[in-house]
Enzyme design. Structure first.
Site, short mmCIF file in Angstrom:
data_model
loop_
_atom_site.label_atom_id
_atom_site.label_comp_id
_atom_site.label_asym_id
_atom_site.label_seq_id
_atom_site.Cartn_x
_atom_site.Cartn_y
_atom_site.Cartn_z
N TYR A 48 23.55 -11.55 -16.56
CA TYR A 48 23.82 -10.12 -16.75
C TYR A 48 25.15 -9.95 -17.48
O TYR A 48 26.08 -10.75 -17.29
CB TYR A 48 23.88 -9.42 -15.39
CG TYR A 48 24.16 -7.93 -15.50
CD1 TYR A 48 23.23 -7.07 -16.06
CD2 TYR A 48 25.36 -7.40 -15.05
CE1 TYR A 48 23.47 -5.72 -16.18
CE2 TYR A 48 25.63 -6.03 -15.15
CZ TYR A 48 24.68 -5.20 -15.72
OH TYR A 48 24.94 -3.86 -15.85
N ASP A 62 36.41 1.43 -17.12
CA ASP A 62 34.98 1.59 -17.41
C ASP A 62 34.63 3.07 -17.48
O ASP A 62 33.96 3.61 -16.62
CB ASP A 62 34.17 0.88 -16.31
CG ASP A 62 32.67 0.95 -16.57
OD1 ASP A 62 32.27 1.10 -17.74
OD2 ASP A 62 31.91 0.86 -15.59
N ASP A 89 24.43 -4.12 -20.36
CA ASP A 89 24.73 -2.74 -20.04
C ASP A 89 25.05 -1.98 -21.32
O ASP A 89 26.04 -2.27 -21.98
CB ASP A 89 25.93 -2.74 -19.08
CG ASP A 89 26.37 -1.35 -18.64
OD1 ASP A 89 25.82 -0.35 -19.12
OD2 ASP A 89 27.29 -1.29 -17.79
N ASP A 91 25.49 1.33 -21.41
CA ASP A 91 26.07 2.63 -21.03
C ASP A 91 25.09 3.77 -21.34
O ASP A 91 23.93 3.71 -20.96
CB ASP A 91 27.42 2.84 -21.73
CG ASP A 91 28.52 1.98 -21.10
OD1 ASP A 91 28.31 1.46 -20.00
OD2 ASP A 91 29.58 1.84 -21.72
N HIS A 116 20.03 -1.87 -20.38
CA HIS A 116 19.75 -0.68 -19.58
C HIS A 116 20.59 0.49 -20.09
O HIS A 116 21.69 0.34 -20.60
CB HIS A 116 19.93 -0.92 -18.08
CG HIS A 116 21.31 -1.27 -17.61
ND1 HIS A 116 22.33 -0.37 -17.53
CD2 HIS A 116 21.81 -2.45 -17.14
CE1 HIS A 116 23.41 -0.95 -17.04
NE2 HIS A 116 23.13 -2.22 -16.81
N GLU A 118 21.68 4.56 -19.28
CA GLU A 118 21.83 5.42 -18.11
C GLU A 118 21.76 6.90 -18.45
O GLU A 118 21.81 7.30 -19.61
CB GLU A 118 23.13 5.10 -17.38
CG GLU A 118 24.38 5.32 -18.18
CD GLU A 118 25.56 4.56 -17.60
OE1 GLU A 118 26.56 5.21 -17.27
OE2 GLU A 118 25.50 3.32 -17.50
N CYS A 126 32.17 4.53 -13.91
CA CYS A 126 31.58 3.51 -13.06
C CYS A 126 30.60 4.15 -12.08
O CYS A 126 30.90 5.18 -11.46
CB CYS A 126 32.68 2.76 -12.31
SG CYS A 126 32.06 1.61 -11.07
N ARG A 161 18.48 3.31 -16.25
CA ARG A 161 19.34 3.43 -15.06
C ARG A 161 19.51 4.91 -14.75
O ARG A 161 19.77 5.72 -15.65
CB ARG A 161 20.69 2.78 -15.33
CG ARG A 161 21.74 3.12 -14.26
CD ARG A 161 23.04 2.39 -14.49
NE ARG A 161 24.17 3.17 -14.04
CZ ARG A 161 25.43 2.76 -14.05
NH1 ARG A 161 25.72 1.55 -14.49
NH2 ARG A 161 26.41 3.56 -13.63
N GLU A 191 20.96 3.37 -9.35
CA GLU A 191 22.35 3.03 -9.04
C GLU A 191 22.83 3.63 -7.73
O GLU A 191 22.45 4.74 -7.36
CB GLU A 191 23.26 3.49 -10.19
CG GLU A 191 24.74 3.18 -10.02
CD GLU A 191 25.07 1.70 -9.94
OE1 GLU A 191 24.54 1.01 -9.03
OE2 GLU A 191 25.85 1.22 -10.77
N ASN A 213 21.90 -3.45 -7.69
CA ASN A 213 23.25 -3.79 -8.12
C ASN A 213 24.09 -4.16 -6.91
O ASN A 213 24.48 -3.29 -6.13
CB ASN A 213 23.86 -2.58 -8.85
CG ASN A 213 25.28 -2.84 -9.33
OD1 ASN A 213 25.78 -3.95 -9.26
ND2 ASN A 213 25.93 -1.79 -9.81
#
Length: 302
Positions: A48, A62, A89, A91, A116, A118, A126, A161, A191, A213
């Site tokens: 990952y 983040d 990731d 974002d 992924h 989101e 985060c 996500r 998440e 996660n």
């Protein structure tokens, strides 16, 4: 040596096959290419690549400050060295749906196995912090549709996500997960689930793989891989764990220099030179060099 022996397409197909088998895919987070090689060496099923880690590596929080170029470059460096599939990731896709489409193709070209995307408002934060905001349903679905339509390799995994659990609760998360799947998502990343029952509820809501996660210091308890497998989770990530372990050790080492004047007491905790050479395959490079640079000067003409 140099690059993995498998092509990106082969790694993506293997990822899909593993997910289809129903077995849990364990994906620790790599913070650099060397840590990805260690993950593979230890027998895990995937690697990952966390957006939080990429940001931290640049000395940034983040909160959506990294760029597609930075993420793709680092992701490609990590994917290059491992035979394992890599999930990155992405974002919020680095912009609107057209930007999302470009993101997919850039990450495909970088050799990643999947990404992924989101449903947070951009700039994101985060997923285990309070005060998150998510986009409306139409915007979330447009992002996923854009990603699915833009990919050229059908085996490239597009995971959705959703952070809506922390905003509107579990029922909203179940509903959004279903709609994201209808929009074309290959897998769902719910998440900040509160407990195993919530993972189980998401599992019952969709017929695609789901991800858990297991980040330290977050909203979710650190469930074991067996507990997660028992409620139907298909992928588990440990996104920042290796970075936290490494930085913790680095900090303790620096403090030891300050207090003791040397690192003699810490040497037994260090990775040995021999182990490092084994991971980066010094022997393979040496053998290759010997084959390339072995030549005879006897018949050389002046």
């Amino acid at each position: 040596m140099l690059h993995s022996t498998l092509t990106a397409s082969a790694k993506r197909r293997a990822f899909r096959e593993r997910l289809a088998s129903g077995d849990l895919v364990r994906m620790p987070g790599a913070f650099n290419p060397l840590s990805a090689k260690l993950i593979e060496d230890k027998g895990f099923e995937g690697v990952y690549i966390s957006g939080a880690v990429l940001a931290a590596d640049l000395g940034l929080p983040d909160i959506g400050l990294t760029t597609l170029t930075e993420v793709a470059q680092r992701g490609g460096q990590i994917a290059r060295v491992t035979e394992l599939p890599t999930l990155i990731d992405a974002d919020t896709g680095f912009g609107e749906p057209m930007n999302v489409a470009r993101t997919v193709q850039v990450l495909e070209d970088a050799g990643l196995g999947g990404m992924h995307l989101e449903d947070q408002v951009n700039p994101k934060r985060c997923g285990h912090l309070d005060g998150k905001a998510v986009v409306d349903e139409a915007t979330a679905l447009k992002r996923i549709r854009a990603a699915v339509e833009a990919r050229r390799d059908p085996d490239f995994l597009v995971m959705a996500r959703t952070d809506i659990r922390g905003v509107d609760g579990l029922e909203a998360a179940k509903d959004r997960a279903k709609k994201l799947v209808d929009a074309g998502a290959d897998a769902i990343f719910p998440e900040a689930m509160a407990d195993l029952a919530e993972f189980e509820a998401i599992r019952a809501s969709v017929d695609v793989p789901i991800l858990a996660n297991m980040t330290e210091f977050g909203k979710s308890e650190l469930f074991s891989t067996q507990q997660l497998a028992d409620v139907g989770v298909n992928i588990v990530i440990f996104p920042v764990s290796l970075l936290r372990l490494a930085m913790g050790a680095a900090e303790r080492g620096l403090e030891t220099i300050l207090t003791e004047g040397s690192l003699n007491s810490r040497v037994p905790e260090m990775q040995t030179r021999a182990r490092l050479y084994e991971l980066v395959d010094y022997a393979g490079y040496s053998e290759f060099d010997a084959g390339v640079y072995t030549f005879d000067l006897k018949n050389n003409r002046s």
